[in-house]
Design an enzyme around this catalytic site. Structure first.
Site, PDB file in Angstrom:
ATOM      1  N   SER A 203       0.900  -0.673  -0.052  1.00  0.00           N
ATOM      2  CA  SER A 203      -0.111   0.100   0.080  1.00  0.00           C
ATOM      3  C   SER A 203       0.736   1.284   0.058  1.00  0.00           C
ATOM      4  CB  SER A 203      -1.014  -0.384   1.214  1.00  0.00           C
ATOM      5  OG  SER A 203      -1.539   1.466   1.086  1.00  0.00           O
TER       6      SER A 203
ATOM      7  N   TYR B 256      -1.087  -0.398  10.571  1.00  0.00           N
ATOM      8  CA  TYR B 256      -1.224  -0.930   8.836  1.00  0.00           C
ATOM      9  C   TYR B 256      -0.370  -0.860   8.399  1.00  0.00           C
ATOM     10  CZ  TYR B 256      -3.753  -1.338   4.652  1.00  0.00           C
ATOM     11  OH  TYR B 256      -3.706  -1.419   3.072  1.00  0.00           O
TER      12      TYR B 256
END
EC number: 1.1.1.140
Length: 267
Positions: free
Chosen positions: A147, A160
């Site tokens: 990501s 995350y």
């Protein structure tokens, strides 16, 4: 059937393929004629088991379940050509939240462990089990879906982001370890994408809270202000590039994580 990538009859595993990016990758691989082995907790309702598709209900945070599933796939197909580590979870949380009642959006141990177990340990378990077979074959490709958060950090998503940064490190390190066996390890780092089915109202509310803006401001800022290209990405744009990386056309690409972020993230 689209055959330009020559993935016909390749045995390719996709984790988290029931929705979002994973489902888009599954769809594209099936259009290329690959034998897709989809691993998730839930199978979704778009595809049904057949010659070119099989759903395996597997908790990737369990090394035992992962090994049992990989053993079954190898028993059926005798090889594994590709692995896409796509499964992941994200719970927006602040390190310290002094505003929400009872620290509603404050990072806690349960959320931390869930993200680490799926996003990081799950990738490790899957990659190790698959790489053992690929080493025997002296061939294979592993694609880690990271990501933009893993490249630049993200407010309200520190855990995350850390798990995705770990994937980028896995990609660099494993490519050095496995290259001599003919195995490539690559990554993609998607940015802001069109609604994936995973961005629930609860998720948007939490993420907006951690950034001290409204949900409407979150959506507006994402699509118009933050991305130089002026729009969110399409799931198909990520899927197309992942399939390219899985193909022999990308045979000299390994050890890198490529941004797919419309110019928002650079590095």
């Amino acid at each position: 059937m689209n055959t330009w990538l020559n993935l016909k009859d390749n045995v390719i595993i996709v984790t988290g393929g029931a929705s979002g990016i994973g489902l888009a990758i599954v769809d594209e691989l099936l259009s290329q004629g690959a034998h897709v082995q989809m691993i998730d907790i839930h199978g979704g309702d778009r595809h049904h088991n057949g010659d070119n598709y099989h759903f395996w209900s597997t908790d990737i945070s369990s090394a035992t379940e992962v090994q049992q599933t990989i053993d079954a796939i190898i028993q059926r197909w005798s090889r594994i050509d590709g692995l896409v580590n796509n499964a992941g979870v994200n719970f927006p949380r602040l390190l310290v939240d002094e505003k929400a009642p009872a620290g509603r959006y404050e990072l806690n141990e349960a959320a931390f462990e869930k993200m680490v177990n799926i996003n990081q340990k799950g990738v490790f378990f899957m990659s190790q089990a698959v790489a053992r077979q690929m080493v025997k074959q002296r061939a294979g490709v592993i694609v880690n879906v990271s990501s933009e958060s893993g490249l630049e950090g993200s407010e309200g998503q520190s855990c995350y982001a850390a798990t995705k940064a770990a994937l980028n490190s896995f990609t660099r390190s494993w490519s050095k370890e496995l290259g001599k066996y003919g195995i490539r390890v690559v990554g993609v780092a998607p940015g802001i994408l069109e609604k994936t089915g995973l961005r629930t109202p609860e998720y948007e509310e939490a993420l907006a809270w951690t950034r001290n803006i409204t949900v409407e401001q979150l959506r507006e800022g994402y699509t118009k202000n933050a991305i130089p290209i002026g729009r969110a990405g399409k799931l198909s744009e990520v899927a197309d590039f992942v399939c390219y990386l899985l193909s022999a056309r990308a045979s000299y690409i390994t050890g890198v994580t490529t941004n797919i972020a419309g110019g928002k993230t650079r590095g």
